[in-house]
Design an enzyme around this catalytic site. Structure first.
Site, PDB file in Angstrom:
ATOM      1  N   PRO A 261       1.353  -1.102   0.237  1.00  0.00           N
ATOM      2  CA  PRO A 261      -0.311  -0.061  -0.095  1.00  0.00           C
ATOM      3  C   PRO A 261       0.522   1.295   0.397  1.00  0.00           C
ATOM      4  O   PRO A 261       1.508   1.583   1.085  1.00  0.00           O
ATOM      5  CB  PRO A 261      -0.718  -0.290   1.211  1.00  0.00           C
ATOM      6  N   GLU A 262       0.956   1.903  -1.139  1.00  0.00           N
ATOM      7  CA  GLU A 262       1.313   3.441  -1.716  1.00  0.00           C
ATOM      8  C   GLU A 262       0.078   4.385  -0.748  1.00  0.00           C
ATOM      9  O   GLU A 262      -1.107   4.179  -0.939  1.00  0.00           O
ATOM     10  CB  GLU A 262       2.139   3.533  -2.479  1.00  0.00           C
TER      11      GLU A 262
END
Length: 301
Positions: free
Chosen positions: A12-13
């Site tokens: 997750p960015e």
DNA sequence: CTTACGGCCTGGGTGC
DNA sequence: TGCACCCAGGCCGTAA
């Protein structure tokens, strides 16, 4: 060094965390936490604090800060303290809202039961994520050191923060102190769009290419948010659904496949300790960028 | 001070 | 069938 990239998973960015934050922001504010259940707790800074302080708290707001999710909490009955639940999803963390009756997925380690019969569940196979409860006064300290959000700054500040640095551009894009929110996928996609080699020193780019990179980063992030993030292995939004942006990746995870601009085969090399996918034709490397950095030797006299 | 790099945490997928 | 190994991102220590 080339072609030594192994499995890719994608974490997750910014776009993924933004998607989860928006989902949670429409589901949680106003809800009160009635109970806390914990599984494995080795990734929690203070499990007892969650157990004792969360029940009775009302969730006032949900925000994203870089790759962090911030759940602002208000005491509802005098037993809780105002504060913020800080959540970092690490590599495989998922934060999903489910009915309390739904089957608990494996590797679920934190369950917050809400006053509407649903639960906010944290599931994390690797437990590289982090969940910390901080008081209102501690929040600033916890987030200090993170750079500006790439979606909130203009070209001038972007260039100012990067333009004089000698480190490789990829390393700087990944460094959360320089900018907050970028990770491996979106750094590579942005560099490809801006036609910049990941190993090129930032100071060598000059104003024109830095501006192009700034624009590319913003475009890529906005596009990825629109497609609700990239699901390669583990990422899910707050409803449990995968994102769709992985289908639009131009370089990430595409080693050996043709560049969509020039048909040259995408390559992978390790930069800043991370697999870096790029097009060797669109993203030409200056020879200096591929040699290890050397310093002038001290002359004895 | 800045930069580079190796190690640590964990466990699913891969390859032998 | 088993099993050693790789690798992800953040963080920290160390060296140049």
């Amino acid at each position: 060094m080339q072609g030594q990239c192994g499995m890719f998973s994608g974490m997750p960015e910014l776009p993924e965390v933004e998607t989860v934050a928006r989902d949670l922001a429409s589901a949680l504010p106003g809800r009160c936490i009635t109970a806390v259940w914990l599984g494995k707790t080795d990734f929690l800074a203070d499990p007892a604090a969650l157990q004792t302080q969360l029940p009775g708290c009302r969730i006032a707001a949900v925000r994203r800060y870089g790759k962090f999710l911030l759940l602002d909490l208000l005491p509802d009955n005098g037993t809780g303290r105002p504060g913020t639940l800080l959540v970092h999803l690490g590599m495989t963390g998922q934060l999903v809202v489910q009915p309390a009756a739904a089957v608990l997925p494996p590797h679920t380690h934190v369950v917050l039961t809400l006053d509407d019969g649903r639960q906010l569940r944290y599931t994390d196979v690797r437990r590289f994520g982090r969940i910390v409860l901080v008081s209102a006064g501690e929040l600033d300290v916890s987030l200090a050191g993170l750079g500006p959000d790439p979606l909130e700054i203009g070209q001038a500040e972007f260039c100012a923060r990067l333009g004089r640095r000698r480190a490789r551009i990829k390393a700087l894009l990944l460094d959360q102190r320089t900018l907050r929110g970028l990770g491996n996928i979106y750094a590579d996609e942005s560099l490809w769009r801006a036609r910049i080699h990941p190993a090129e020193p930032a100071a060598q780019l000059g104003p024109a290419r830095l501006k192009r990179l700034c624009r590319a980063v913003r475009q890529i992030l906005r596009e990825a948010i629109r497609w609700r993030g990239s699901s390669i292995a583990n990422y899910r939004d707050a409803t449990g659904a995968p994102g769709a942006y992985q289908r639009r990746h131009r370089v990430y995870g595409r080693e050996g496949k043709p560049c969509v601009r020039c048909r040259t085969k995408i390559r992978c090399l390790v930069v800043a300790g991370r697999s870096s996918y790029y097009c060797p034709r669109c993203q030409r490397a200056p020879k200096s960028a591929l040699r290890p950095v050397r310093r002038p030797r001290q002359i004895a006299h």
